[in-house]
Design a protein around this motif. Structure first.
Motif, PDB file in Angstrom:
ATOM      1  N   MET A 194      66.360  27.629  -7.153  1.00 49.11           N
ATOM      2  CA  MET A 194      65.032  26.679  -7.250  1.00 49.11           C
ATOM      3  C   MET A 194      64.299  25.602  -7.091  1.00 49.11           C
ATOM      4  O   MET A 194      65.511  25.118  -7.517  1.00 49.11           O
ATOM      5  CB  MET A 194      63.909  27.796  -7.817  1.00 49.11           C
ATOM      6  CG  MET A 194      62.608  27.865  -7.731  1.00 49.11           C
ATOM      7  SD  MET A 194      61.258  28.699  -8.822  1.00 49.11           S
ATOM      8  CE  MET A 194      59.877  28.295  -7.736  1.00 49.11           C
ATOM      9  N   ALA A 195      63.970  24.894  -6.035  1.00 50.59           N
ATOM     10  CA  ALA A 195      63.476  23.694  -5.786  1.00 50.59           C
ATOM     11  C   ALA A 195      62.210  23.261  -4.874  1.00 50.59           C
ATOM     12  O   ALA A 195      62.467  24.304  -4.362  1.00 50.59           O
ATOM     13  CB  ALA A 195      64.972  23.497  -5.456  1.00 50.59           C
ATOM     14  N   THR A 196      61.469  22.164  -5.618  1.00 47.09           N
ATOM     15  CA  THR A 196      60.375  22.112  -4.268  1.00 47.09           C
ATOM     16  C   THR A 196      61.046  20.238  -4.721  1.00 47.09           C
ATOM     17  O   THR A 196      61.487  19.346  -5.171  1.00 47.09           O
ATOM     18  CB  THR A 196      59.237  21.395  -5.113  1.00 47.09           C
ATOM     19  OG1 THR A 196      58.804  23.528  -5.766  1.00 47.09           O
ATOM     20  CG2 THR A 196      58.518  21.146  -5.231  1.00 47.09           C
ATOM     21  N   THR A 233      58.978  16.888  -2.310  1.00 46.96           N
ATOM     22  CA  THR A 233      57.905  16.051  -1.895  1.00 46.96           C
ATOM     23  C   THR A 233      58.286  14.965  -0.182  1.00 46.96           C
ATOM     24  O   THR A 233      59.257  14.132  -1.252  1.00 46.96           O
ATOM     25  CB  THR A 233      56.516  15.458  -2.503  1.00 46.96           C
ATOM     26  OG1 THR A 233      56.863  16.657  -3.308  1.00 46.96           O
ATOM     27  CG2 THR A 233      56.247  14.961  -1.967  1.00 46.96           C
ATOM     28  N   GLN A 250      55.521  19.210   1.677  1.00 47.27           N
ATOM     29  CA  GLN A 250      56.023  19.137   0.040  1.00 47.27           C
ATOM     30  C   GLN A 250      56.395  21.419   0.400  1.00 47.27           C
ATOM     31  O   GLN A 250      56.135  21.877   0.988  1.00 47.27           O
ATOM     32  CB  GLN A 250      54.752  19.954  -0.645  1.00 47.27           C
ATOM     33  CG  GLN A 250      56.220  20.494  -2.127  1.00 47.27           C
ATOM     34  CD  GLN A 250      54.946  19.925  -3.489  1.00 47.27           C
ATOM     35  OE1 GLN A 250      54.170  19.228  -4.180  1.00 47.27           O
ATOM     36  NE2 GLN A 250      54.008  21.750  -3.820  1.00 47.27           N
ATOM     37  N   THR A 301      58.882  24.647  -1.275  1.00 45.96           N
ATOM     38  CA  THR A 301      59.652  24.868  -2.407  1.00 45.96           C
ATOM     39  C   THR A 301      60.730  26.325  -1.586  1.00 45.96           C
ATOM     40  O   THR A 301      59.503  27.545  -1.235  1.00 45.96           O
ATOM     41  CB  THR A 301      58.578  25.434  -3.423  1.00 45.96           C
ATOM     42  OG1 THR A 301      57.738  24.391  -3.874  1.00 45.96           O
ATOM     43  CG2 THR A 301      59.125  26.244  -4.594  1.00 45.96           C
ATOM     44  N   ASN A 325      63.261  29.187  -2.935  1.00 43.53           N
ATOM     45  CA  ASN A 325      63.551  29.818  -4.495  1.00 43.53           C
ATOM     46  C   ASN A 325      64.743  30.956  -3.670  1.00 43.53           C
ATOM     47  O   ASN A 325      63.759  32.573  -2.543  1.00 43.53           O
ATOM     48  CB  ASN A 325      62.377  31.026  -5.015  1.00 43.53           C
ATOM     49  CG  ASN A 325      62.859  31.287  -6.046  1.00 43.53           C
ATOM     50  OD1 ASN A 325      63.807  31.653  -6.555  1.00 43.53           O
ATOM     51  ND2 ASN A 325      61.806  32.908  -6.537  1.00 43.53           N
ATOM     52  N   ASP A 379      57.280  28.366   0.335  1.00 44.35           N
ATOM     53  CA  ASP A 379      56.171  27.371   0.116  1.00 44.35           C
ATOM     54  C   ASP A 379      56.398  25.940   1.042  1.00 44.35           C
ATOM     55  O   ASP A 379      56.804  25.346   0.372  1.00 44.35           O
ATOM     56  CB  ASP A 379      56.055  27.623  -0.955  1.00 44.35           C
ATOM     57  CG  ASP A 379      54.317  26.911  -1.621  1.00 44.35           C
ATOM     58  OD1 ASP A 379      53.797  26.714   0.019  1.00 44.35           O
ATOM     59  OD2 ASP A 379      53.575  27.141  -1.881  1.00 44.35           O
ATOM     60  N   ALA A 415      65.323  20.622   0.313  1.00 44.18           N
ATOM     61  CA  ALA A 415      65.002  21.468  -1.213  1.00 44.18           C
ATOM     62  C   ALA A 415      66.036  22.509  -0.853  1.00 44.18           C
ATOM     63  O   ALA A 415      67.006  22.938  -1.824  1.00 44.18           O
ATOM     64  CB  ALA A 415      63.994  22.139  -0.382  1.00 44.18           C
ATOM     65  N   ALA A 426      68.672  23.139  -3.900  1.00 43.52           N
ATOM     66  CA  ALA A 426      68.243  24.889  -4.337  1.00 43.52           C
ATOM     67  C   ALA A 426      70.226  24.833  -4.679  1.00 43.52           C
ATOM     68  O   ALA A 426      70.236  25.583  -5.933  1.00 43.52           O
ATOM     69  CB  ALA A 426      67.522  25.297  -3.645  1.00 43.52           C
TER      70      ALA A 426
END
Length: 193
Positions: free
Chosen positions: A1-3, A5, A14, A16, A18, A50, A75, A79
């Motif tokens: 998982m990673a976010t 921006t 931004q 996200t 998973n 997201d 992202a 991840a």
């Protein structure tokens, strides 16, 4: 998982991701067709996404489209981290009515895009079809993947593009799956990707 921006003078994005998700997508880029394609990636890869973006839409969709691709690519790379245990390679051929598109990808650590779409119209609704290539270029470069997109058939622009995103989703799903025989190893004879 990673976010991740990304903020520039043109956009604020931004993302996200998973990889252990179920295909839940929240996409609000200000570009309805791009949101629809992000939903295809999430639904068919089973990766939760997201994606929230603000952009200079009064100019056009180019900056937002490209920056969403850049941020999604970053992202994905974050991840996957060192990419231990993943299958690494993925491929899929997706039909959508008369359209048939094949994608083949490798999380090689070397960005490369071979883009073979022949989209017959310049627009799908308000979406400039040149932006499809720009999205994939941005994502590939920042995810550090090799991606080949081959159009095998198709005359309807929407069908061609949607088949592409679906094929990409299934290819990515295959490539990021954990190989139980390689759980703690990097999938490369070099020992690094």
């Amino acid at each position: 998982m990673a976010t991740v921006t990304r903020k520039t003078q043109e956009t604020s994005v931004q993302v996200t991701v998973n990889f252990d998700g179920t295909g839940i997508c929240k996409a609000a880029t200000g570009i309805p067709f791009l949101d629809h394609m992000l939903h295809q990636i999430s639904c068919h890869s089973l990766i939760d996404l997201d994606v929230q973006a603000q952009g200079d839409w009064e100019i056009d969709d180019h900056h937002t489209n490209e920056d969403v691709g850049i941020t999604l690519g970053k992202a994905i790379a974050k991840a996957l981290a060192r990419r231990k245990g993943i299958a690494r390679f993925g491929h899929f051929i997706a039909p959508l009515d008369e359209a048939l598109v094949q994608t083949v990808l490798d999380f090689s650590g070397r960005p490369h895009l071979s883009y073979g779409l022949r989209i017959p119209t310049q627009r799908i609704g308000d979406y400039d079809t040149q932006l499809v290539r720009e999205f994939f270029v941005a994502m590939v470069n920042h995810a550090q993947m090799t991606l080949h997109i081959l159009q095998l058939d198709g005359i309807n622009s929407h069908h061609i593009v949607e088949a592409t995103f679906k094929a990409f989703a299934y290819s990515m799903r295959m490539a990021v799956e954990i190989d139980p025989r390689r759980v703690s190893k990097i999938p490369s004879s070099k020992g690094v990707l």
